[in-house]
Design a protein around this motif. Structure first.
Motif, mmCIF file in Angstrom:
data_model
loop_
_atom_site.group_PDB
_atom_site.id
_atom_site.type_symbol
_atom_site.label_atom_id
_atom_site.label_comp_id
_atom_site.label_asym_id
_atom_site.label_seq_id
_atom_site.Cartn_x
_atom_site.Cartn_y
_atom_site.Cartn_z
ATOM 1 N N ASP A 206 -24.129 -4.988 -17.608
ATOM 2 C CA ASP A 206 -24.033 -5.728 -16.556
ATOM 3 C C ASP A 206 -23.657 -6.974 -16.883
ATOM 4 N N LEU A 207 -24.430 -7.553 -18.039
ATOM 5 C CA LEU A 207 -24.055 -8.868 -18.360
ATOM 6 C C LEU A 207 -22.714 -9.124 -18.672
ATOM 7 N N ASP B 293 -20.150 -7.383 -18.093
ATOM 8 C CA ASP B 293 -19.139 -7.065 -16.913
ATOM 9 C C ASP B 293 -18.938 -8.537 -16.191
ATOM 10 N N LYS B 294 -19.996 -9.269 -16.089
ATOM 11 C CA LYS B 294 -20.474 -10.409 -15.429
ATOM 12 C C LYS B 294 -19.373 -11.652 -16.032
ATOM 13 N N ASN C 294 -15.564 -10.575 -15.871
ATOM 14 C CA ASN C 294 -14.947 -10.984 -14.406
ATOM 15 C C ASN C 294 -14.875 -12.445 -14.219
ATOM 16 N N LYS C 295 -15.891 -13.168 -15.156
ATOM 17 C CA LYS C 295 -15.869 -14.619 -14.646
ATOM 18 C C LYS C 295 -14.741 -15.198 -15.415
#
Length: 308
Positions: free
Chosen positions: A188-189, A191-192, A195-196
């Motif tokens: 999850d980290l 992916d963030k 995307n950022k």
């Protein structure tokens, strides 16, 4: 050696005598204090024994109505050992130079440190271990260790925070950067971050066990294995994972980056595998300048292999 042993024994004997004299004096003072008032005895004993225990002191004052009120001072919050003087070891510089003292400390016969909680000198340094490459190591990996990755696919097994993937995006021209991570929170980290910073055109992270993603091993041109199994799996699971890697990393010319070396990992697990029939190690030149914080020794743990 006899002089060495005698000096150590004398030092220990003198130290024990000092403590014995202190303890006898303490007992003597304690008996003396039994003949005076309790509060006075506590204060007298505290002063004589280097403030081992400091009782709260009270001061009297009269209020507006004439009532006597007590004002207490703030209690000392430090522990008794912290109020003591630092433990001191007397060493004869004529007999023992710094190298000799270092040797004694390494052998556990002396210590340069003490515990501030209990005063014990039986302490040991803490080993620091990173499961991610540092920025300098990543620069070395992509600028010096690996060739041009244009049109190539890099696979990071156990991508954790995604350091290798982000560095590969910035420092290389690899067309695909794939990460496999078994921990959902790390995925999850990543992916963030992807995307950022709009890394999704070249980076992809898979939430999976590598043993269920053999197709990624078949397609990869570079595979990174940084402390990937040693600290997260038991020996049986490690052995199974390495055998899976040997079976599926068969693409000729595929580069494998490992920390530690394959030889060390296989030796610890007693894996009976002839590495010379599977891979060939490529010698890396770590004597290069990467910046003011360059440490060539820190790069010696990185090993590079090519699949035969």
């Amino acid at each position: 050696m006899q002089m060495f042993s005698s000096t150590i024994s004398l030092t220990i004997y003198e130290t024990s005598c000092q403590w014995k004299r202190w303890w006898n004096r303490r007992n003597k003072l304690w008996k003396m204090c039994g003949r005076v008032g309790k509060v006075r005895s506590q204060r007298y004993l505290s002063c004589e024994l280097h403030k081992w225990a400091v009782p709260e002191r009270s001061h009297q004052r009269s209020g507006p109505d004439g009532e006597v009120k007590r004002k207490r001072t703030k209690k000392n919050q430090t522990s008794p050992i912290q109020r003591l003087q630092r433990p001191t070891l007397h060493v004869d510089a004529f007999l023992y130079n710094d190298d000799a003292i270092d040797s004694l400390c390494e052998e556990g016969k002396m210590s340069r440190n003490y515990c501030m909680s209990c005063g014990s000198t039986k302490t040991a340094p803490i080993d620091f271990l990173s499961h991610s490459f540092s920025i300098l190591e990543l620069k070395f990996l992509f600028h010096h260790a690996l060739p041009d990755l244009s049109g190539k696919t890099l696979l990071d097994v156990g991508s954790r925070l995604g350091a290798v993937l982000y560095a590969g995006y910035v420092y290389s021209s690899a067309s695909r950067l794939e990460g496999v991570e078994i921990t959902a929170e790390f995925c999850d980290l990543q992916d963030k971050i992807i995307n950022k910073y709009n890394f999704s055109d070249r980076i992809q992270v898979h939430h999976s066990d590598i043993c269920s993603k053999k197709i990624l091993l078949h397609q990869a041109d570079v595979v990174v294995l940084n402390n990937v199994f040693e600290y997260f799996l038991n020996k049986e699971e490690q052995t199974k994972a390495w055998k899976f890697m040997c079976k599926n990393l068969k693409k000729r010319g595929c580069l494998i980056v490992t920390v530690p070396s394959l030889k060390e990992s296989f030796r610890k697990l007693q894996i009976n595998r002839q590495l010379s029939q599977w891979v060939e190690e490529i010698e890396l030149d770590t004597d290069i300048f990467l910046g003011p914080d360059t440490d060539p020794e820190a790069l010696n743990d990185i090993h590079l292999y090519t699949v035969l």
